[in-house]
Design a protein around this motif. Structure first.
Motif, PDB file in Angstrom:
ATOM      1  N   ASN A 162      44.189  51.973  40.817  1.00 13.43           N
ATOM      2  CA  ASN A 162      43.017  51.837  41.867  1.00 13.43           C
ATOM      3  C   ASN A 162      42.242  50.630  41.791  1.00 13.43           C
ATOM      4  OD1 ASN A 162      43.407  54.781  42.304  1.00 13.43           O
ATOM      5  ND2 ASN A 162      42.027  55.244  40.590  1.00 13.43           N
ATOM      6  N   ARG A 163      42.397  49.867  40.939  1.00 10.83           N
ATOM      7  CA  ARG A 163      41.878  48.601  40.978  1.00 10.83           C
ATOM      8  C   ARG A 163      42.667  47.614  41.709  1.00 10.83           C
ATOM      9  NH1 ARG A 163      38.604  46.378  37.026  1.00 10.83           N
ATOM     10  NH2 ARG A 163      39.503  47.736  35.514  1.00 10.83           N
ATOM     11  N   ALA A 164      43.976  47.780  41.722  1.00  7.38           N
ATOM     12  CA  ALA A 164      44.993  46.845  42.444  1.00  7.38           C
ATOM     13  C   ALA A 164      44.771  47.260  43.919  1.00  7.38           C
ATOM     14  CB  ALA A 164      46.300  47.267  41.872  1.00  7.38           C
ATOM     15  N   LEU A 165      44.481  48.557  44.056  1.00  7.08           N
ATOM     16  CA  LEU A 165      44.471  48.693  45.592  1.00  7.08           C
ATOM     17  C   LEU A 165      43.173  48.298  46.185  1.00  7.08           C
ATOM     18  CD1 LEU A 165      45.416  52.562  45.393  1.00  7.08           C
ATOM     19  CD2 LEU A 165      46.881  50.693  46.416  1.00  7.08           C
ATOM     20  N   ASN A 166      42.079  48.100  45.661  1.00  9.05           N
ATOM     21  CA  ASN A 166      40.962  47.635  46.004  1.00  9.05           C
ATOM     22  C   ASN A 166      41.220  46.035  46.198  1.00  9.05           C
ATOM     23  OD1 ASN A 166      39.494  50.192  45.927  1.00  9.05           O
ATOM     24  ND2 ASN A 166      38.560  49.719  43.905  1.00  9.05           N
TER      25      ASN A 166
END
Length: 411
Positions: A162-166
């Motif tokens: 999720n952090r990577a997608l942001n």
């Protein structure tokens, strides 16, 4: 004269508080504290043995709350203590919610102290209707540490993704929306993100980019040029950040992607260990087509001794796979919420297994499809949880009877 001693032990990280009562609720000795280590546990056992000899008692019921990790060493220590072998000993791990609920019966007059908590545990033990910890459960306890660690790693992996997608949106705003790869975290996709900025993708030729994708995708892409063209189109449409922000996002995304790859490797390595440990435990769950070793290990580890459960309904309740009912007069609500008040680890592995069974097992595939088509809202989620609930019946039957799966098994 007492016939049995009920010993309540309040466990914390640093100490053990014990209160002993008889079958009439009379306290047999003042509350005592011992260090929570091997020496302290030995002192506690010696005190118990002395009290038992003084009271001419041969039965000892020892209760402690299942408080995180702090009660595990003491529980195993008590189960194997040679000083207790001459006695008839039962060790009970009690759910803290049972103790808290029982304490309310005493009203608000009781203060909050460790000695009082130990007394409440002893009284709850005296009240009964509890299942003692068994040596059968201790067989799966080591496996439980591994399967719970796996779920922890999976949660970390989801968080990092999720952090990577942001970060990916900031660095390459159209990447996820245009979805050139079916999996943004697949090997080829990650290598593209590591190697190229949006500007570089826009400038490189389709042929070069397609070759890069094919080489890092281990030649599994039949349409690498189509993917390269989609990437270039996404790169042209993406926002451009100022150089400082772009650099910060590139560093942050690169490190996050490394974390993701590291977590994937850890989970893969742990799966091998779990599979090896499962082979040492007699079980028949893996005879079910579509039920993998990791899912089976998680289910078996959390259940422990199946004899703790009188039927499949009690096992479902333990897993939190039951539904609340709201009924008043002639009204009976149709929509019911999952309780989720049980063992979250067992529920996770049951749902994980159900998700595999709906794909690889014809019986469960048909059941999932039926439940999916029954409603218009939350179709997948509802059908998957109901499939997991159906699986509970099978799990209880297989573990209770030790039989091999041959299609539908009735408990």
């Amino acid at each position: 004269m007492a016939q049995v001693i009920f010993a309540g032990i309040d466990v914390s990280a640093s100490k053990l508080d014990i209160v002993c009562i008889d079958e009439n609720g009379n306290q047999l000795s003042p509350a005592r504290s011992f260090p929570n280590n091997a020496e302290g546990a030995n002192e506690l056992i010696n005190a118990l043995v002395s009290l038992a000899a003084k009271s001419n008692v041969s039965r000892l019921n020892l209760g402690l709350e299942a408080t995180s990790i702090f009660s595990i060493p003491l529980r195993d220590f008590l189960m194997d203590a040679p000083q207790l072998k001459p006695f008839s000993v039962q060790v009970y791990e009690i759910n803290p919610s049972l103790v808290a609920g029982f304490k309310k019966a005493f009203g608000s007059r009781l203060p909050k102290t460790d000695a009082i908590d130990a007394y409440i545990i002893a009284e709850r033990l005296r009240f009964g209707h509890l299942t003692p910890y068994s040596h059968e459960a201790s067989v799966t306890a080591p496996l439980r540490q591994l399967t719970r660690l796996r779920l922890h790693l999976v949660d970390l992996l989801v968080e990092e993704k999720n952090r990577a997608l942001n970060l990916l949106f900031l660095r390459f705003s159209n990447y996820k929306q245009d979805n050139p790869f079916s999996n943004a975290f697949g090997k080829a996709s990650v290598e593209v993100l590591k190697e190229f900025t949006p500007d570089e993708i826009a400038q490189i030729s389709v042929e070069e980019l397609a070759e890069f994708i094919q080489s890092h995708g281990k030649n599994r892409f039949a349409n690498s040029e189509e993917i390269a063209s989609a990437l270039k189109q996404a790169a042209r449409r993406a926002y451009r950040l100022n150089s400082k922000m772009q650099q910060a996002c590139e560093i942050a995304l690169s490190l996050t992607l490394q974390n993701i790859e590291h977590l994937k490797r850890q989970i893969k390595s742990l799966d091998k260990v779990i599979s090896r440990e499962l082979k040492a435990i007699p079980q028949t769950l893996t005879t079910v087509k579509g039920l993998g070793e990791v899912s089976a290990a998680g289910i078996i580890a959390e259940i422990g001794d199946i004899k703790r459960f009188k039927n499949e309904a009690s096992l479902a309740q333990y897993a939190g796979l039951t539904w609340t009912r709201y009924q008043s007069g002639d009204f009976d609500a149709e929509e019911r919420r999952l309780t989720k008040s049980g063992n979250k680890y067992l529920r996770y592995y049951l749902v994980m297994a159900a998700n595999s069974l709906r794909v690889h097992n014809e019986e469960y595939k048909a059941y999932y499809k039926t439940k999916y088509q029954e409603v218009q809202k939350h179709q997948h989620k509802r059908a998957l949880v109901l499939t997991a609930r159906k699986l509970v019946r099978l799990v209880f039957a297989l573990l209770s009877k030790g039989q091999i799966y041959k299609g539908t098994v009735r408990s």
